[in-house]
Scaffold this active site. Structure first.
Site, PDB file in Angstrom:
ATOM      1  CE  LYS A 159     -69.264  51.382  13.873  1.00  0.00           C
ATOM      2  NZ  LYS A 159     -70.320  50.803  14.452  1.00  0.00           N
TER       3      LYS A 159
HETATM    4  N1  PMP Z   1     -76.742  51.036  14.269  1.00  0.00           N
HETATM    5  C1  PMP Z   1     -75.660  51.034  14.995  1.00  0.00           C
HETATM    6  C2  PMP Z   1     -75.985  51.953  16.068  1.00  0.00           C
HETATM    7  C3  PMP Z   1     -74.696  50.439  14.865  1.00  0.00           C
HETATM    8  O1  PMP Z   1     -73.644  50.290  15.806  1.00  0.00           O
HETATM    9  C4  PMP Z   1     -74.247  49.578  13.510  1.00  0.00           C
HETATM   10  C5  PMP Z   1     -73.035  48.634  13.316  1.00  0.00           C
HETATM   11  N2  PMP Z   1     -72.272  49.581  12.834  1.00  0.00           N
HETATM   12  C6  PMP Z   1     -75.490  49.595  12.585  1.00  0.00           C
HETATM   13  C7  PMP Z   1     -76.610  50.194  12.954  1.00  0.00           C
HETATM   14  C8  PMP Z   1     -75.270  48.905  11.484  1.00  0.00           C
HETATM   15  O2  PMP Z   1     -74.396  49.615  10.575  1.00  0.00           O
HETATM   16  P1  PMP Z   1     -73.240  48.705   9.380  1.00  0.00           P
HETATM   17  O3  PMP Z   1     -74.427  47.988   8.586  1.00  0.00           O
HETATM   18  O4  PMP Z   1     -72.576  50.017   8.952  1.00  0.00           O
HETATM   19  O5  PMP Z   1     -72.713  47.804  10.360  1.00  0.00           O
END
Ligand code: PMP
Length: 298
Positions: free
Chosen positions: A158
């Site tokens: 991320k």
């Molecule tokens: N894809 C992207 C590009 C994101 O930014 C997120 C949010 N973090 C998700 C998927 C979903 O991830 P998570 O369930 O870990 O929040």
């Protein structure tokens, strides 16, 4: 309408609790110029951050991928997160640890002389638009932007620089009257929307794109491993194409901030596929996920 957010009275910045409005960084920070930062988004339910360990593990991984060494230990970062929730009195809200390269001795791309900073913020969040989306579902189109292949971007991390693409995807979709857009990969496979993963439902089966070039979300994994099996539903992860869309009854997106949000329609190749936003399994997943997250397991 989006409500203006109060980002909490205090932040944790490099080991100190600082009033949010007084926390400062240099305009010459490497991260501002070159996008060298990594972050997490964590939901707080009843003063407890959901899946905190998993989010912090991903934070350390993301930082490492782009060469940022977090000097604070994972257990001290965890302690700081829990302390800030108390200090800011966040019963239900959102928490964001952020690590970045600051101002170095020279402005050079490598940034090896730049100090690494860590910020943690936590604030009470507002539902506003998400509540409306949960009720009415999302209208999606297909983005003109493609997901870079995993050889070209650290897709399991991320890191903020990747979010430039998400920003363009979201703004392009909204400018065309949609809520968000699905990105295809370089081979035309479905991936995800700007900041959430996607799932489809056929009868009581879940089908989701294989997370080989995009973020395998913690919510996505929780649905696949915990929530769906508890409801007797299983998930198939596979390469998916636009032509598959018409085969499904229902669809939704998943993410920390949004939890589970129905997709009402996908507009693609001059066609519109409408989905059942009241599908039984979808409703059960929404209720069960929220129950699990707010149960106080952190
Ligand atoms: N894809 C992207 C590009 C994101 O930014 C997120 C949010 N973090 C998700 C998927 C979903 O991830 P998570 O369930 O870990 O929040």
């Amino acid at each position: 309408m989006t409500t203006k957010q109060n980002f909490g009275d205090n932040v944790w910045l490099d080991g100190q609790i600082v009033p949010t409005d007084e926390a400062q960084i240099s305009v010459m920070s490497h991260a501002l110029h070159y996008g060298s930062s990594a972050y997490e988004g964590i939901r707080i339910y009843g003063y407890k951050p959901f899946k905190l360990d998993e989010h912090l593990e991903r934070l350390f991984y993301s930082a490492k991928v782009i060469g940022l060494e977090i000097k604070t230990s994972p257990s001290d970062v965890k302690k700081a997160c829990l302390e800030l929730i108390k200090i800011n009195n966040v019963e239900n809200g959102y928490m964001r640890p952020l690590v970045w390269r600051g101002k170095g001795e020279n402005m050079v791309i490598g940034g090896s002389s730049c100090p690494i900073h860590l910020l943690i913020s936590a604030w009470s969040s507002f539902e506003d638009k998400r509540k409306e989306f949960r009720k009415n579902g999302l209208r999606l189109c297909i983005s003109s932007w493609r997901k870079p292949p995993k050889e070209s971007s650290p897709c399991a991390a991320k890191v903020a620089s990747i979010y430039t693409i998400s920003t363009m995807v979201k703004n392009e979709a909204e400018s065309m009257g949609f809520d968000d857009a699905i990105m295809l990969d370089m081979h035309g496979n479905l991936t995800e929307i700007s900041t959430s993963n996607i799932f489809f439902i056929k009868n009581r089966e879940l089908i989701t794109p294989l997370a080989d070039c995009f973020l395998n979300g913690i919510t996505r994994q929780t649905i696949i491993k915990e929530v769906a099996p508890n409801l007797g539903a299983y998930t198939r992860e596979m390469l998916m194409h636009l032509k598959d869309i018409e085969n499904f009854d229902s669809a939704f997106v998943s993410g920390t901030a949004a939890e589970i949000v129905p997709i009402s329609s996908i507009h693609y190749e001059g066609k519109v596929k409408e989905f059942n936003i009241d599908h039984d399994l979808l409703k059960e997943l929404m209720v069960s996920f929220h129950k699990l997250a707010s149960m106080g397991k952190s």
